[in-house]
Scaffold this motif. Structure first.
Motif, mmCIF file in Angstrom:
data_model
loop_
_atom_site.group_PDB
_atom_site.id
_atom_site.type_symbol
_atom_site.label_atom_id
_atom_site.label_comp_id
_atom_site.label_asym_id
_atom_site.label_seq_id
_atom_site.Cartn_x
_atom_site.Cartn_y
_atom_site.Cartn_z
ATOM 1 N N UNK A 376 -2.550 -4.947 12.926
ATOM 2 C CA UNK A 376 -1.821 -5.093 12.066
ATOM 3 C C UNK A 376 -1.187 -4.229 11.126
ATOM 4 N N UNK A 377 0.035 -4.434 10.748
ATOM 5 C CA UNK A 377 0.463 -3.629 9.767
ATOM 6 C C UNK A 377 0.173 -4.041 8.329
ATOM 7 N N UNK A 378 -0.984 -4.526 7.896
ATOM 8 C CA UNK A 378 -1.490 -4.677 6.578
ATOM 9 C C UNK A 378 -1.954 -3.406 5.967
ATOM 10 N N UNK A 379 -1.100 -2.974 4.966
ATOM 11 C CA UNK A 379 -1.372 -1.538 4.455
ATOM 12 C C UNK A 379 -1.168 -1.576 2.857
ATOM 13 N N UNK A 380 -2.089 -0.946 2.269
ATOM 14 C CA UNK A 380 -2.116 -0.775 0.784
ATOM 15 C C UNK A 380 -1.915 0.485 0.398
ATOM 16 N N UNK A 381 -1.070 0.731 -0.815
ATOM 17 C CA UNK A 381 -1.002 2.231 -1.212
ATOM 18 C C UNK A 381 -1.786 2.247 -2.619
ATOM 19 N N UNK A 382 -2.201 3.301 -2.962
ATOM 20 C CA UNK A 382 -2.848 3.652 -4.261
ATOM 21 C C UNK A 382 -2.485 4.883 -4.867
ATOM 22 N N UNK A 383 -2.635 4.597 -6.057
ATOM 23 C CA UNK A 383 -2.423 5.735 -7.103
ATOM 24 C C UNK A 383 -3.737 6.509 -7.271
ATOM 25 N N UNK A 384 -4.009 7.301 -6.389
ATOM 26 C CA UNK A 384 -5.364 7.972 -6.546
ATOM 27 C C UNK A 384 -5.189 9.393 -5.893
ATOM 28 N N UNK A 385 -6.161 10.110 -6.171
ATOM 29 C CA UNK A 385 -6.047 11.440 -5.636
ATOM 30 C C UNK A 385 -6.924 11.919 -4.275
#
Ligand code: NIG
Ligand code: FE
Length: 404
Positions: A376-385
């Protein structure tokens, strides 16, 4: 690369796919990922995208080197409940033990009383506040247990609320029937009769109405013994429901072995788990769910046998155990931090614990838990390095966006 147009395409992303591979976190730097009809159809490097993304996909998200992870999965929660147990927290701080509060009619019983008294709408309103807070940290799948009703009407009320939560937030809910959470007051001294009620009336009804996909039991001195637990597992099996177990939390009762032999998808807590128990988990493909929030909040000193779990290759999942008595938290990120600081998991193991292995703990690993073609295309984007930051930070939420 096929010719049809994709629905969604994420470009310029660092993808912590959590899929097996040579690199830690299943990492794919400077990559892109595409989905169609809710499923991932392509993942590759940016330099493999030899066309104009806008022509290839309905929607294009430029991630500007942000990190992507699979949607988070909280695989053990009691998030549907009414009331609060802050006063018991105060009692425990004065030295009263969790088991003693339970034996005096507090503990789970006090939440049962509040939950029975609440209308379905009140229960829903109180519970969604917690779910909303969970969703801010990238949640895409949520397990919800019943177990504060302890009679057929109130257990059904809880499971209906769980279903409504899924509809309201478009969340994938896995409901678990935990009628055997504790012996309700009206059955004091007649626990076998209550187990009989669970097996003869509650489970058949729950199965018939498809109100839960799994059955859980709290096997513990203050709840149900091994024989009673086995009776419930047997019934669950007869009705084709999956099996889970609150095992070896406050003492060892060998319920983890028993659950594994019944094909349990997970056993949870496990502070007192024995090596024989661990071998049984490996043999039967059962996932170990660790609940650092409960360990922390009860100020436990007995650690789950982490090294042995690892050396026997048992998949380890991490969950909030969100509940009013032992883990009043909604934060999977905090649980990842605690899994590292308290249980010495690596940040990569902690992330696997809330993605890949949490999917295993719910029997969802064919479709969820990693970013791979076909899932499934359950995707999370994160502001991390770096993905380790997800475990390293605590009390901070670097979640940028949740795509579901
Ligand atoms: O997972 N261990 C049993 N059940 C919950 C606690 C429930 C409560 O105290 O309300 C747990 O820790
Ligand atoms: Fe629990």
């Amino acid at each position: 690369m096929e010719n049809t147009k994709w629905d969604k395409l994420w470009i310029n992303a660092n993808i912590a796919s959590m899929a097996d591979g040579k690199l830690a976190y299943g990492l794919r730097k400077n990559s892109a990922i595409a989905s169609k009809n809710g499923l991932i159809v392509w993942i590759g490097r940016m330099d493999e995208l030899d066309f104009n993304p806008a022509e290839k996909s309905e929607q294009v998200f430029d991630m500007g080197r942000k990190y992507l992870t699979p949607g988070f999965i909280d695989c053990h929660t009691h998030v549907v409940y009414a009331g609060s147990r802050a006063h018991e927290f105060e009692m425990r701080l004065k030295g009263v033990k969790y088991e003693d509060i339970a034996q005096r009619g507090g503990g789970i019983q006090s939440t049962v009383q509040a939950t029975r008294q609440a209308s379905e709408d009140e229960l829903f309103e109180q519970s969604i506040v917690r779910v909303q807070s969970m969703m801010q940290e990238g949640l895409s799948v949520l397990e919800i247990k019943s177990g504060y009703g302890l009679n057929i009407e109130s257990e059904i009320k809880m499971l209906r609320v769980a279903k409504r939560i899924g509809q309201k937030f478009n969340l994938h809910i896995c409901s678990t029937f935990l009628g055997a959470h504790t012996v309700p007051k009206e059955y004091t001294g007649r626990s076998n009769d209550y187990v009989e009620y669970v097996c003869r009336e509650m489970i058949p009804f729950i199965a018939e109405e498809k109100l839960a996909h799994a059955v859980d039991v709290f096997c513990e001195k203050i709840a149900f013994n091994l024989d009673q637990t086995e009776k419930i597992f047997q019934t669950a099996k007869n009705y084709n429901l999956l099996i889970k177990c609150h095992s070896e939390q406050l003492s060892n009762s060998n319920s983890a072995e028993l659950a594994a032999e019944y094909g349990a998808i997970s056993v949870d807590h496990l502070e007192y788990l024995s090596e024989t128990g661990i071998k049984s988990l490996t043999k039967n493909g059962t996932t170990a769910v660790l609940l650092p929030g409960a360990f922390y909040f009860l100020r436990e000193t007995k650690f789950p046998p982490i090294e042995l779990l690892k050396s026997h290759n048992v998949p380890i999942a991490i969950a909030t155990d969100c509940n009013p008595g032992t883990s009043p938290t909604t934060s999977l990120l905090l649980m990842m931090n605690m899994a590292c600081t308290l249980f010495r998991l690596t940040p990569e193991e902690a992330l696997a614990g809330v993605t890949k292995n949490a999917a295993k703990a719910l029997g969802l690993s064919k479709t969820h838990g990693t970013l791979e073609v076909g899932k499934v295309d359950h995707i999370v984007s994160w502001d991390i390095d770096h993905p380790a930051e997800l475990s390293y930070l605590f009390g901070q939420n670097p979640c940028h966006k949740i795509y579901r």
